[in-house]
Design a protein around this motif. Structure first.
Motif, short mmCIF file in Angstrom:
data_model
loop_
_atom_site.label_atom_id
_atom_site.label_comp_id
_atom_site.label_asym_id
_atom_site.label_seq_id
_atom_site.Cartn_x
_atom_site.Cartn_y
_atom_site.Cartn_z
N SER A 144 27.20 30.66 19.40
CA SER A 144 26.89 30.78 20.83
C SER A 144 27.01 32.20 21.36
CB SER A 144 27.80 29.86 21.65
OG SER A 144 29.16 30.07 21.32
N VAL A 145 27.58 33.12 20.56
CA VAL A 145 27.69 34.54 20.95
C VAL A 145 27.46 35.40 19.72
CG1 VAL A 145 29.19 36.36 21.86
CG2 VAL A 145 29.35 34.04 22.80
N ILE A 156 19.94 46.90 17.33
CA ILE A 156 18.52 46.54 17.25
C ILE A 156 18.38 45.10 16.76
CG2 ILE A 156 16.37 46.96 15.96
CD1 ILE A 156 17.01 49.93 16.04
N VAL A 157 19.14 44.77 15.73
CA VAL A 157 19.08 43.43 15.14
C VAL A 157 19.73 42.40 16.06
CG1 VAL A 157 19.87 41.99 13.21
CG2 VAL A 157 18.99 44.31 12.79
N ALA A 158 20.95 42.68 16.50
CA ALA A 158 21.70 41.71 17.30
C ALA A 158 20.98 41.36 18.60
CB ALA A 158 23.09 42.26 17.62
N SER A 159 20.41 42.35 19.27
CA SER A 159 19.74 42.09 20.55
C SER A 159 18.53 41.19 20.37
CB SER A 159 19.32 43.42 21.19
OG SER A 159 18.42 44.14 20.35
N ARG A 160 17.83 41.34 19.26
CA ARG A 160 16.64 40.52 19.01
C ARG A 160 17.01 39.10 18.59
NH1 ARG A 160 15.46 45.46 19.36
NH2 ARG A 160 13.34 46.17 19.81
N VAL A 161 18.08 38.96 17.84
CA VAL A 161 18.57 37.63 17.49
C VAL A 161 19.00 36.89 18.76
CG1 VAL A 161 20.36 36.33 16.26
CG2 VAL A 161 19.29 38.33 15.18
N VAL A 167 21.04 33.38 23.41
CA VAL A 167 22.49 33.48 23.51
C VAL A 167 22.86 34.90 23.94
CG1 VAL A 167 22.86 31.71 21.76
CG2 VAL A 167 22.78 34.13 21.08
N PRO A 168 24.06 35.10 24.52
CA PRO A 168 24.49 36.45 24.90
C PRO A 168 24.93 37.26 23.69
CG PRO A 168 26.20 34.87 25.42
CD PRO A 168 25.01 34.07 24.95
N GLU A 427 43.38 37.65 22.74
CA GLU A 427 43.36 37.07 24.09
C GLU A 427 42.30 37.75 24.96
OE1 GLU A 427 47.15 37.01 25.96
OE2 GLU A 427 48.15 36.03 24.27
N GLU A 428 42.19 39.07 24.82
CA GLU A 428 41.20 39.81 25.60
C GLU A 428 39.78 39.47 25.16
OE1 GLU A 428 41.91 41.63 28.33
OE2 GLU A 428 43.90 40.79 27.95
N TYR A 429 39.57 39.33 23.86
CA TYR A 429 38.26 38.92 23.37
C TYR A 429 37.87 37.55 23.90
CZ TYR A 429 37.55 42.75 20.04
OH TYR A 429 37.33 43.99 19.46
N GLU A 430 38.84 36.62 23.89
CA GLU A 430 38.54 35.28 24.38
C GLU A 430 38.12 35.32 25.85
OE1 GLU A 430 40.37 30.79 24.14
OE2 GLU A 430 41.77 32.46 24.39
N LYS A 431 38.83 36.11 26.66
CA LYS A 431 38.47 36.25 28.07
C LYS A 431 37.05 36.81 28.20
CE LYS A 431 43.20 37.22 29.62
NZ LYS A 431 44.09 38.30 30.15
N LEU A 432 36.75 37.80 27.38
CA LEU A 432 35.42 38.41 27.42
C LEU A 432 34.34 37.37 27.11
CD1 LEU A 432 34.39 41.73 25.62
CD2 LEU A 432 32.98 39.69 25.50
N TYR A 433 34.53 36.61 26.03
CA TYR A 433 33.52 35.62 25.64
C TYR A 433 33.32 34.57 26.75
CZ TYR A 433 34.18 37.58 20.93
OH TYR A 433 34.26 38.42 19.85
N HIS A 434 34.41 34.16 27.37
CA HIS A 434 34.30 33.17 28.44
C HIS A 434 33.59 33.76 29.67
CE1 HIS A 434 36.29 29.62 26.85
NE2 HIS A 434 37.20 30.39 26.32
N SER A 435 33.70 35.07 29.86
CA SER A 435 33.04 35.70 31.00
C SER A 435 31.54 35.70 30.87
CB SER A 435 33.54 37.15 31.17
OG SER A 435 32.96 38.01 30.18
N LEU A 436 31.02 35.39 29.66
CA LEU A 436 29.58 35.39 29.42
C LEU A 436 28.92 34.09 29.84
CD1 LEU A 436 29.62 37.04 25.87
CD2 LEU A 436 29.16 38.15 28.05
N ARG A 437 29.68 33.15 30.33
CA ARG A 437 29.12 31.84 30.74
C ARG A 437 28.10 32.01 31.85
NH1 ARG A 437 31.91 27.45 28.86
NH2 ARG A 437 33.92 27.85 27.90
#
Length: 437
Positions: A144-145, A156-161, A167-168, A427-437
Motif C-alpha cells: 500500500s506504500v 524514477i521507478v518508484a514514482s511510476r510504480v 498508491v502513495p 514510531e516516526e515512520y509509522e506516523k508518516l505512513y499513516h499521514s498518507l491516508r
C-alpha cells in the motif's frame, strides 16, 4: 566529462561509440520528469504494507546505507508495521555477486531480487522493466506504500510504480548525488564543476522528485532546511535521523582483551575510525596529526576504499607508517569489537558541501559504546552527535592532535544517543505512513 559537461563531452566523443552511448543515456536520464500524480488513489487501510525499493542491501553490500535500511526494516517489523524490501534491477549480479534466491530472509526481513531474463541495454529500458516487475509485485502482494531512497533513478521507478498502482510513495533523501560527485573531484576542479551541466541537472532532478513524492524523509534538520530552500513543501518533509540499536547501550566489553584477541598493542593509545576510505573523510588529516602526538599514540583505520593507497604513502612520507594500522574491511558481525579497541573515535571530515549536510551513522555507534568522539566542526557532525562531543576546525592538524591528546571519557555521548534508537525511528515512520491516508 570529468568536469560534468556532458553535452560537450558527447560532441567531442565522435570516434567512441560506447562513450557516446553512455553519455547520451546519462543525459536522457537527467531529463526524465516525474509522472503526473494518479487522479485516483486507493484508500490506505490498516495494516499498512510497505515496500522499500533499495539500491543495494545486505549481505552483498555492507555500508552505512545498507545498515540503515536493514535497521529500519527490522525496527518496523518489531513495531508491527509489515514491510519488505526489493533491490534494484539485477542486483546483486550488477556488483559481481550471485544471489542465493529471488527472495531472501535476513534477520526475518524479506528481501526480493529483481532478476530479469535479460538485462536491457539502455537506462530507459531498465527503468521500464523495473517498473513492470514491481507493478506486478505490488498488485500481487497488495503493498500500500512504496518507499525509496536517493538517488533519483530509484525515484524514477518508484514514482511510476506508485502512479500505476494508485498508491502513495515516499522519497528518503539520504545523500546528495551532485555534492557527493563534486566531493570526489580534485579540490582545484570543484568550484568550476559546481556550475557544470551534470551538477545542475542532477540537483534539478533530485529536487523535482522530492517535490513529486507524497512524503519526504531526511536524516537531518540541515537537509530539511536545504530542501525547503529548493522549493520542496515543508509540510511533507519528515526528519528521521540515523540511530542505533538499544542493546549497544548495555554492551560490556574488555578493551584490553579485545586488543589481545585482535593482535593490537595493549598499552598504547589507539584512535581511529570505522569508515569508507575516501578522500572527503579526511583521514589524511588524522594520519598527519601523528606528527604532533606522543610516540605511544597510534591510528587504526577499519575499512577500505579508493583513498587507501594515497594514505599509506602519506604515512610513509611523514615517517609514521609504523604507527598506522590499516585493518581493511570487516564483516558487520565483527564491527563492534573494532570500535571497542579505540580510545577515541575520530570523524575528521573535510569541509565540503556534502560533509556539511550528510550525517554519518558511525559516530552514533561509538557514542553508544561510551567511546569519546572527536569530529570536524561541521553542522552535520554537530547535529548527529548532539553537540556533546569534541569538535575541531576541519583540516586543522594541530587542533586535532591537541584534541586527541586531551580526550577523556564521559557519559554525555551515551546519554545523547539513548534518545536516538531504531525503535523510536520506527514510531516516526509509522506516523508518516499513516499521514498518507
Amino acid at each position: 566529462m570529468a568536469r560534468g559537461e556532458l553535452s560537450k563531452a558527447l560532441l567531442e566523443a565522435n570516434g567512441n561509440r560506447r562513450l557516446r552511448r553512455h553519455l547520451a543515456q546519462q543525459l536522457e536520464e537527467l531529463h526524465i520528469a516525474p509522472p503526473v500524480a494518479a487522479s485516483s488513489r486507493q484508500a490506505l487501510e490498516a495494516p499498512i504494507y510497505v515496500l522499500h525499493l533499495l539500491t543495494n542491501s545486505l549481505p552483498y553490500t555492507n555500508s552505512g546505507y545498507t545498515q540503515r535500511s536493514h535497521k529500519v526494516l527490522r525496527a518496523l517489523k518489531a513495531h508491527g508495521v509489515p514491510a519488505q524490501a526489493v533491490t534494484r534491477l539485477a542486483y546483486p549480479l550488477v556488483v559481481g555477486k550471485w544471489p542465493r534466491s529471488e527472495r531472501e530472509l535476513i534477520d526475518g526481513v524479506a528481501y526480493h531480487r529483481l532478476l530479469p531474463n535479460f538485462y536491457p541495454g539502455t537506462r530507459r529500458k531498465r527503468h521500464e522493466k523495473s517498473v513492470d516487475k514491481l507493478v506486478a509485485m505490488v498488485r500481487e502482494q497488495h503493498f500500500s506504500v512504496i518507499h525509496t531512497t536517493t538517488n533519483f533513478p530509484n525515484a524514477i521507478v518508484a514514482s511510476r510504480v506508485a502512479q500505476r498502482c494508485g498508491v502513495p510513495w515516499v522519497y528518503e533523501v539520504r545523500g546528495e548525488l551532485e555534492r557527493t560527485w563534486l566531493s570526489r573531484l580534485p579540490i582545484e576542479l570543484q568550484e568550476d564543476a559546481e556550475h557544470s551541466e551534470f551538477y545542475r541537472l542532477a540537483r534539478q532532478q533530485e529536487t523535482a522528485y522530492a517535490s513529486a513524492a507524497d512524503a519526504v524523509v531526511t536524516l537531518s534538520e540541515i537537509s530539511r532546511a536545504q530542501l525547503i530552500e529548493r522549493g520542496v513543501d515543508a509540510d511533507k518533509i519528515h526528519v528521521i535521523p540515523n540511530a542505533m540499536d538499544e542493546e549497544l547501550l548495555t554492551t560490556i566489553y574488555d578493551r584490553r582483551q579485545l586488543r589481545e584477541d585482535l593482535g593490537l598493542p595493549v598499552h598504547r593509545k589507539i584512535v581511529g575510525s570505522v569508515t569508507s576510505v575516501v578522500d572527503y573523510e579526511g583521514l589524511d588529516v588524522l594520519i598527519r596529526s601523528l606528527q604532533y602526538l606522543p610516540e605511544d599514540v597510534m591510528v587504526l583505520i577499519v575499512g577500505d576504499g579508493v583513498a587507501k593507497p594515497a594514505l599509506e604513502q602519506s604515512a610513509v612520507d611523514i615517517g609514521v607508517e609504523d604507527r598506522v594500522i590499516f585493518a581493511g574491511r570487516k564483516p558487520a558481525t565483527e564491527i563492534t569489537q573494532w570500535y571497542g579497541v579505540l580510545d577515541a573515535f575520530i570523524v575528521p571530515r573535510h569541509d565540503t558541501p556534502v560533509c556539511r549536510t550528510v550525517t554519518p551513522l558511525k559516530a552514533l555507534q561509538a557514542q553508544a559504546l561510551g567511546i569519546p568522539v572527536i569530529a570536524s566542526d561541521l553542522p552535520a557532525l554537530r547535529e548527529v552527535t548532539g553537540g556533546v562531543e569534541s569538535y575541531v576546525p576541519a583540516g586543522d592538524v594541530r587542533a586535532l592532535a591537541a584534541a586527541i591528546e586531551s580526550v577523556k571519557e564521559t557519559e554525555a555521548g551515551k546519554q545523547w544517543v539513548a534518545t536516538r534508537t531504531w525503535s523510536a525511528a520506527a514510531e516516526e515512520y509509522e506516523k508518516l505512513y499513516h499521514s498518507l491516508r
